[in-house]
Each structure stands twice: as structure tokens, then as C-alpha cells.
Motif scaffolding. Structure first.
Motif, PDB file in Angstrom:
ATOM      1  N   GLU A  43      -9.483   5.489   0.416  1.00 48.73           N
ATOM      2  CA  GLU A  43     -10.695   4.328   0.360  1.00 48.73           C
ATOM      3  C   GLU A  43     -10.229   3.524   1.930  1.00 48.73           C
ATOM      4  O   GLU A  43      -9.317   2.248   1.402  1.00 48.73           O
ATOM      5  N   ASP A  66       0.973  -1.014   0.351  1.00 48.59           N
ATOM      6  CA  ASP A  66      -0.023  -0.073  -0.013  1.00 48.59           C
ATOM      7  C   ASP A  66       0.730   1.249  -0.162  1.00 48.59           C
ATOM      8  O   ASP A  66       0.462   2.327  -0.829  1.00 48.59           O
ATOM      9  N   SER A 109      -5.916  -0.706   3.295  1.00 54.08           N
ATOM     10  CA  SER A 109      -5.745  -2.271   3.597  1.00 54.08           C
ATOM     11  C   SER A 109      -6.886  -2.044   4.663  1.00 54.08           C
ATOM     12  O   SER A 109      -5.921  -0.927   5.981  1.00 54.08           O
TER      13      SER A 109
HETATM   14  P1  C2E Z   1     -11.789  -2.477  -4.613  1.00 52.46           P
HETATM   15  O1  C2E Z   1     -10.544  -1.649  -3.779  1.00 52.46           O
HETATM   16  O2  C2E Z   1     -13.354  -3.072  -4.874  1.00 52.46           O
HETATM   17  O3  C2E Z   1     -11.705  -2.039  -6.396  1.00 52.46           O
HETATM   18  C1  C2E Z   1     -12.716  -1.908  -7.104  1.00 52.46           C
HETATM   19  C2  C2E Z   1     -12.376  -3.714  -7.686  1.00 52.46           C
HETATM   20  O4  C2E Z   1     -13.537  -3.761  -8.927  1.00 52.46           O
HETATM   21  C3  C2E Z   1     -11.420  -3.586  -9.033  1.00 52.46           C
HETATM   22  O5  C2E Z   1     -11.204  -5.430  -8.639  1.00 52.46           O
HETATM   23  C4  C2E Z   1     -11.938  -3.275 -10.140  1.00 52.46           C
HETATM   24  O6  C2E Z   1     -11.089  -3.732 -11.059  1.00 52.46           O
HETATM   25  C5  C2E Z   1     -13.118  -3.595  -9.908  1.00 52.46           C
HETATM   26  N1  C2E Z   1     -13.842  -3.237 -10.775  1.00 52.46           N
HETATM   27  C6  C2E Z   1     -14.166  -1.941 -11.192  1.00 52.46           C
HETATM   28  N2  C2E Z   1     -15.444  -1.978 -12.369  1.00 52.46           N
HETATM   29  C7  C2E Z   1     -15.964  -2.958 -12.185  1.00 52.46           C
HETATM   30  C8  C2E Z   1     -17.044  -3.480 -12.816  1.00 52.46           C
HETATM   31  O7  C2E Z   1     -17.879  -2.749 -13.721  1.00 52.46           O
HETATM   32  N3  C2E Z   1     -17.017  -4.719 -13.104  1.00 52.46           N
HETATM   33  C9  C2E Z   1     -16.616  -5.412 -11.987  1.00 52.46           C
HETATM   34  N4  C2E Z   1     -16.781  -6.475 -12.316  1.00 52.46           N
HETATM   35  N5  C2E Z   1     -15.543  -4.711 -11.763  1.00 52.46           N
HETATM   36  C10 C2E Z   1     -14.865  -3.832 -11.507  1.00 52.46           C
HETATM   37  P2  C2E Z   1      -9.080  -5.413  -8.992  1.00 52.46           P
HETATM   38  O8  C2E Z   1      -8.303  -4.284  -9.773  1.00 52.46           O
HETATM   39  O9  C2E Z   1      -9.339  -6.899  -9.101  1.00 52.46           O
HETATM   40  O10 C2E Z   1      -8.933  -5.264  -7.081  1.00 52.46           O
HETATM   41  C11 C2E Z   1      -9.738  -6.148  -6.201  1.00 52.46           C
HETATM   42  C12 C2E Z   1      -9.239  -4.894  -4.353  1.00 52.46           C
HETATM   43  O11 C2E Z   1      -8.362  -5.589  -4.542  1.00 52.46           O
HETATM   44  C13 C2E Z   1     -10.434  -4.090  -4.708  1.00 52.46           C
HETATM   45  O12 C2E Z   1     -11.176  -3.760  -4.358  1.00 52.46           O
HETATM   46  C14 C2E Z   1      -9.456  -3.422  -3.184  1.00 52.46           C
HETATM   47  O13 C2E Z   1      -9.960  -4.375  -2.341  1.00 52.46           O
HETATM   48  C15 C2E Z   1      -7.425  -4.435  -3.667  1.00 52.46           C
HETATM   49  N6  C2E Z   1      -6.766  -3.882  -3.978  1.00 52.46           N
HETATM   50  C16 C2E Z   1      -6.353  -3.089  -5.411  1.00 52.46           C
HETATM   51  N7  C2E Z   1      -5.622  -3.031  -5.213  1.00 52.46           N
HETATM   52  C17 C2E Z   1      -5.439  -2.875  -3.929  1.00 52.46           C
HETATM   53  C18 C2E Z   1      -4.284  -1.977  -3.164  1.00 52.46           C
HETATM   54  O14 C2E Z   1      -3.525  -0.964  -4.292  1.00 52.46           O
HETATM   55  N8  C2E Z   1      -3.672  -1.823  -1.936  1.00 52.46           N
HETATM   56  C19 C2E Z   1      -5.214  -2.689  -1.338  1.00 52.46           C
HETATM   57  N9  C2E Z   1      -4.823  -2.735   0.318  1.00 52.46           N
HETATM   58  N10 C2E Z   1      -5.907  -3.550  -1.887  1.00 52.46           N
HETATM   59  C20 C2E Z   1      -5.847  -3.325  -3.065  1.00 52.46           C
END
Ligand code: C2E
Ligand code: CA
Ligand code: CA
Length: 604
Positions: free
Chosen positions: A451, A392, A421
Motif C-alpha cells: 500500500e 515496516d 511509508s
Molecule cells: P491506513 O493505512 O489508512 O490504515 C487504515 C486505518 O484505518 C487503520 O488505523 C484502521 O484501524 C483504520 N480503520 C479501519 N476500518 C475503520 C473504520 O471502519 N473506521 C475507522 N474510523 N477507522 C478504520 P490504524 O491501525 O490506527 O493505523 C493508522 C495508520 O497508521 C494507517 O492508516 C497507516 O497509515 C499507519 N500504519 C499502521 N500500521 C502501519 C505499518 O505497519 N507501517 C506503516 N508505515 N504505517 C502503518
């Protein structure tokens, strides 16, 4: 007592090989269980019997030394104790029936001595004259060790009186080693939502339930070590290890489930079970019991809190997942150093105009051999092993760097929100780290926001509250992530200071036939407005969803329908493009549909 011994002695004399009490004792096997050996001296025959086990317990071979005529205490007793030993063995005025005891240090190896307890009993003949003396040497240190081990083995969990985890591990290890050809089943069990039982009925009743489960396990398995081993690992988690027989495993699980259902509580108690069956490789004795228990735990995690399935066996799929997890954990540090983690940005846009108004920072792992690994696969692992804090921090640093670059170039700079996180909440230096990073790149506070996600644990939410307040006090914007996900509660909005609600359509999907869902979504949006909060809707995938959201007063969206998460260069390219408002999108959609219905779309 003496008579009995005398009569046994008579039997010896009537033809059997063994000549004296000492030999009889040795032959009985009683001494095998102790750390003792015996010596017997017959005053009449002048014969001395030395238990052959002597050589295993103390230094030297006394029999041999005696035969060669140079037995000497000095060689076997520590110098400090010589006088005591010599006095003890001075039989000049020893009388029949007399007992003596002493503690002295005898050499067990050339330069290593241990404490021995030596006791002596002098037997008399029918006339009362002394006849023979029986001397028992017991290694007091070893005996203490045995007592300590036994106590340890029987260490109990104070609540259920079942063995505790340590003794379970010890006993099970011994059981597996003693049966190297047998396969065993580790069954781990855990009461689903036990916390709720404690909350609803109080911890006293919770304790009763825990004791009850303990009694039932013991009732089924019988006395420990007779058939298998069991323990309460902690809180509401138990483990049983029995020979791997599918019928028995099924029977035990069935028995525990039925027993739980019969417990008089107006709460449907359910247990989840994880089973691991030991394989050939485990039987080598090199695989620790704790590892075998972990495998049962991995299996159990796959069904915990599931409504349909309560039993899971550790299988290949779980093994593969564990290996993948191990790979992730072993490579993460190197991956961070070599910039395999990359910053992606997913635009947030004004649906009406299509203009980008900011973005969310999302990490991607571009693995050199495995390609892109999604955060869903590694974030939970990093949250468990603590590495998430570093990641992070890295993403925040990259985001600040990027904003600085845009500002320096004079390019349009839009706010980036970074994820914090849940486990970061416990980092007491988090705010300082954020401030230091923002300061290092001289980023205006309105260009970087955070967030935060609520947690199922109330105690975490206190931390969340503190962090949100501190961030706001420092003029940063706070977004409540995943609002509506079940963890988040309306009530928390009263307490946790936030600026923006992020509603994920994944948790609240609007559909025309789900009027309740629509009412809920609309109410959240109205409520947010009344509380003066902005709303961002995530997961917008279709034009219909976008139109519906606009119709209930939501303007900002983040979703695949508009943009997927993009590498920075592509994000910058999109930013330079002409935005596409909802009106234009609607027209394009209608044209596309018209083409498809005339068959053009298909020909293409
Ligand atoms: P989140 O914070 O809720 O991030 C949004 C997730 O929803 C992202 O998945 C994004 O790609 C996905 N998303 C956005 N628009 C849509 C859509 O229209 N449809 C669908 N089905 N999904 C969509 P991502 O990138 O796979 O990340 C998943 C989770 O991983 C994130 O949920 C977040 O909780 C975590 N994450 C990602 N990057 C970081 C980071 O740098 N640090 C931390 N702590 N957590 C992260
Ligand atoms: Ca997020
Ligand atoms: Ca989210």
C-alpha cells in the motif's frame, strides 16, 4: 596630538595622583576593551610604570621582578624572538618622536606563548630631547579572535540582511546570560503556504515577500541587541526574541499580520506564530537557545495552516506531548527487540457474501506499562526519525512468515497488504529488501501486496512512481492508499501504475444529503473500473454505507462494520467462521431494530 598629551600630562603634575600617560590610559578604561597593556619609561626620572594588567596578559609579574632587580627577557620571550625583542628595547639611539613596531612571541603561561604586537612611541620635551617612551603590548591572537567573533556576530542572511541563525543563537545566548533575572519570549513565525506564493508569482516575488517581512520585523524591533534579537531561520521562517511582555508580543504579532495583509499581492498571506516564554529553569543558562527555539516551533506546529487560529503558546499540553514523543523515541529499539510491536490484520471482505478475501497488515504497540499505543501516535514520530524503515521491514517479515506458516499447514492463505511509508520511498534498497524477504519465506508474489500513499510533495511522487513500477515489474500488486485524501490527485492515476484504489470514507463520506459527495464517489468508482483498477473502500462503519457502496458497484470493503484490526490468532478464528453476507446482515439489523422499538432491546 603630542601637545594634547603634554597638556594632560601637565594636569597630572598639578596635584593629581596619576603620574604619567600610561596610568591615565589605564584609568580611562579604554584598555579594558582591548587585549592590551602598557609600559612607560621616563628617561629623566628613570622611573618605569608597568600597567598592573600586565600580569593578566603575559607570564610573570614584571613589576615585582623589576623591584627585586632581576627582570629578564629570556624568561618572558620565546627564545627564537629574543634578538628582535632585545633590538626593539635597545634605546641607546632612540630619538624623540620615533616609533617602533615589532611582533614577538611572549609567554602567556609557563609553557604557552602567544603572538604580541608591540608598538613604541618616544615623546620629547619642549626642547626636543627625548623624555619618555610609551610601549603598548597587544595580544594579536586574542584581538583576531575578537574580530572573528564580531564578524560572526554580525553574520547576515544575504536575502533579508537580518542576522542569520548562527549569529542569532550566539547573540541571544549572550543576551539571556546578561539578563539572568529576566524572562524572554521566543516568537517563531512562518508564512502559511509560502510555496504557493512562489509557484503563483515566481521566486523573485517570493524573495520580495521574504525581504518585506524581514524589513517589518526590523522596523518593529529596532536595532539588534538594543531591545531583542531576531533572524531569518531559513526560507520563510523567522524568529524574534524579546523581553517577555504580553503587550509587546501581541503588538509585534499584530504589526506583522497587518503588514502582511497590506502587501500588494492578490493572495491572502497569513502567518502562524509559535511563542515560548522562558521560565526560571531556562534562565540557569544550561538550556541551549536552540531548545528554546524548538519549543516555539512545537507551539507553532499546532496552528500551522489552521484557518481559525494563528498564534499558539507553548503550554503544558505540548510539553506532555513532547515528553511522550521522547519516551516513544527512546523506547522504540528495545520495543522492537522484545516484540512489543505486533502484527494485526484487518480483513478485507466481499460485502455481498461477507467472505474474507485478504487483509491489511497494521502494526500495534503493546507497551508493558501503557497498554496498546495506536500507530497514529508513533508512526509520525518514526517517520521523522527514520525508524519507520525498520518497523515496516519487521511487519513485512512477520506477514511473510505468517503466509509461509499458512502454506505449510495447508490452511487457506489470503493476500496480505503491507504499508510502505512515504519516507521509505527514499530507501534505494527497498525493492531488494522486499525481494529478499519474500524469497526467504518463499511467498508467492500474489499473496503479498504493497500500500503506497501519495505525498504533498511532487518530488516524492517521482519516487513513488519508480517504486510502483518496479513492484509491478516484479509481479507484486500495488494499492494506492487513502485515495481521496487530498494528497492524491486524479492526475497521478495517469502516471503512477497501481492495481487497486483504496478509497477511505473518512475523506469522502457518503451521506444522503450530500449529493456532490455521492457523485464524486460514484465517479471515482466508475473511473477506476474503466481504468481496470480494483477498488477497496476503507472505513465502512454502517450497513447503510455498505449498501450504498454495493449499489454503486463496489464490492470490497475494509471497515469496522465487518471487522476491526485483529490479532493473528483471532483473524484465523474469524476465517474459520461462516461468512455473513449483506442479505443476512440486513435481516439481523431489521430484527434488532424491531426488538429495540418494542423495548426488548432495552430490557436486555
Ligand atoms: P491506513 O493505512 O489508512 O490504515 C487504515 C486505518 O484505518 C487503520 O488505523 C484502521 O484501524 C483504520 N480503520 C479501519 N476500518 C475503520 C473504520 O471502519 N473506521 C475507522 N474510523 N477507522 C478504520 P490504524 O491501525 O490506527 O493505523 C493508522 C495508520 O497508521 C494507517 O492508516 C497507516 O497509515 C499507519 N500504519 C499502521 N500500521 C502501519 C505499518 O505497519 N507501517 C506503516 N508505515 N504505517 C502503518
Ligand atoms: Ca494502509
Ligand atoms: Ca488507508
Amino acid at each position: 596630538m603630542e601637545n594634547a598629551q603634554e597638556s594632560r600630562g601637565d594636569r597630572q603634575l598639578s596635584g593629581q595622583e596619576r603620574q604619567n600617560e600610561a596610568e591615565l590610559l589605564r584609568g580611562s578604561g579604554i584598555l579594558e576593551q582591548t587585549h592590551s597593556f602598557i609600559v612607560e619609561y621616563n628617561f629623566k626620572t628613570k622611573q618605569c610604570y608597568i600597567d598592573p594588567a600586565q600580569c593578566e596578559h603575559v607570564y610573570g609579574d614584571w613589576q615585582k621582578e623589576k623591584d627585586q632587580g632581576h627582570g629578564d627577557f629570556k624568561r618572558v620571550v620565546l627564545k627564537d624572538d629574543l634578538t628582535v625583542v632585545q633590538d626593539f628595547f635597545d634605546f641607546s639611539d632612540l630619538k624623540a618622536g620615533e616609533r617602533r613596531n615589532m611582533d614577538a612571541r611572549f609567554y602567556v603561561k609557563a609553557h604557552d606563548y602567544e603572538w604580541f604586537r608591540v608598538s613604541l612611541l618616544c615623546y620629547g620635551d619642549a626642547a626636543g630631547d627625548r623624555e619618555r617612551v610609551l610601549i603598548m603590548f597587544t595580544n594579536a591572537e586574542q584581538e583576531l579572535e575578537t574580530v572573528r567573533k564580531l564578524k560572526f556576530l554580525l553574520a547576515k542572511d544575504p536575502l533579508t540582511h537580518m542576522p542569520n541563525l548562527d549569529s542569532f543563537i550566539q547573540m541571544t545566548g549572550e543576551m539571556l546570560r546578561s539578563q539572568p533575572d529576566s524572562s524572554y519570549a521566543f516568537i517563531r513565525m512562518d508564512i502559511d503556504k509560502f510555496r504557493i506564493i512562489n509557484q503563483m508569482y515566481g521566486t523573485k516575488e517570493g524573495d520580495n515577500v521574504l525581504r518585506y517581512v524581514g524589513v517589518k520585523i526590523q522596523e518593529w524591533a529596532g536595532p539588534i541587541l538594543e531591545y531583542g534579537t531576531y533572524c531569518r531561520i531559513s526560507s520563510d521562517i523567522y524568529c524574534v526574541c524579546i523581553p517577555a511582555d504580553a503587550d509587546d508580543v501581541g503588538e509585534l504579532i499584530g504589526f506583522i499580520q497587518t503588514s502582511l495583509r497590506a502587501y500588494p499581492l492578490k493572495f491572502d498571506m497569513v502567518m502562524s506564530f509559535g511563542v515560548y516564554i522562558t521560565c526560571e529553569e531556562d534562565r540557569s543558562g544550561h538550556v541551549p537557545v536552540s531548545t528554546l527555539m524548538d519549543r516555539a516551533a512545537s507551539a507553532q506546529r499546532t496552528v500551522k495552516n489552521s484557518y481559525v487560529q494563528h498564534i499558539a503558546y507553548y503550554d503544558n499540553a505540548i510539553r506532555k506531548k513532547e515528553i511522550a514523543e521522547q519516551m516513544i523515541a527512546s523506547e522504540m529499539k528495545h520495543a522492537l527487540e522484545t516484540e512489543q510491536f505486533q502484527l494485526y490484520l484487518q480483513p478485507k471482505c466481499d460485502m455481498e457474501t461477507g467472505k474474507m478475501i485478504g487483509s491489511e497488515a497494521l502494526v500495534r504497540w503493546l507497551h508493558p506499562t501503557q497498554g496498546m499505543i495506536s500507530p497514529g501516535e508513533f508512526i509520525p514520530i518514526f517517520e521523522k526519525n527514520g525508524f519507520i524503515a525498520e518497523l515496516d521491514d519487521f511487519i513485512m517479515r512477520k506477514s511473510c512468515q505468517l503466509i509461509r506458516k499458512w502454506l505449510d499447514e495447508g490452511s487457506p492463505a489470503y493476500p496480505i497488504s503491507v504499508n510502505v511509508s512515504r519516507t521509505d520511498l527514499y530507501n534505494p534498497n527497498l525493492l531488494e529488501q522486499i525481494q529478499a524477504c519474500v524469497k526467504a519465506y518463499d511467498v508467492p508474489h500474489d499473496l503479498i501486496s504493497f500500500e503506497l500513499t501519495e505525498s504533498a510533495f511532487v518530488s516524492d511522487n517521482m519516487q513513488l512512481y519508480n517504486l510502483a513500477r518496479l513492484l509491478q515489474e516484479n509481479q507484486f500488486h500495488v494499492l494506492m492508499d487513502d485515495f481521496g485524501s487530498g494528497y492524491s490527485s486524479l492526475n497521478s492515476l495517469r502516471e503512477i501504475p497501481v492495481d487497486v484504489l483504496k478509497i477511505d470514507l473518512k475523506f469522502l463520506p457518503p451521506s444522503t444529503d450530500d449529493w456532490r459527495g455521492i457523485v464524486i464517489l460514484q465517479s471515482i468508482v466508475d473511473m477506476a473500473k474503466q481504468l481496470g483498477l480494483d477498488v477497496v473502500v476503507e472505513g465502512v462503519e454502517t450497513l447503510e454505507q455498505a449498501e450504498f457502496l454495493l449499489s454503486i458497484g463496489c464490492r470490497t470493503a475494509q471497515g469496522y462494520y465487518f471487522y476491526r484490526p485483529l490479532p493473528v490468532a483471532e483473524y484465523e478464528r474469524c476465517l474459520a467462521e461462516e461468512p455473513k453476507g449483506i442479505g443476512q446482515r440486513r435481516i439481523e439489523e431489521q430484527q434488532k431494530q424491531a426488538m429495540e422499538s418494542t423495548g426488548f432491546g432495552l430490557q436486555k
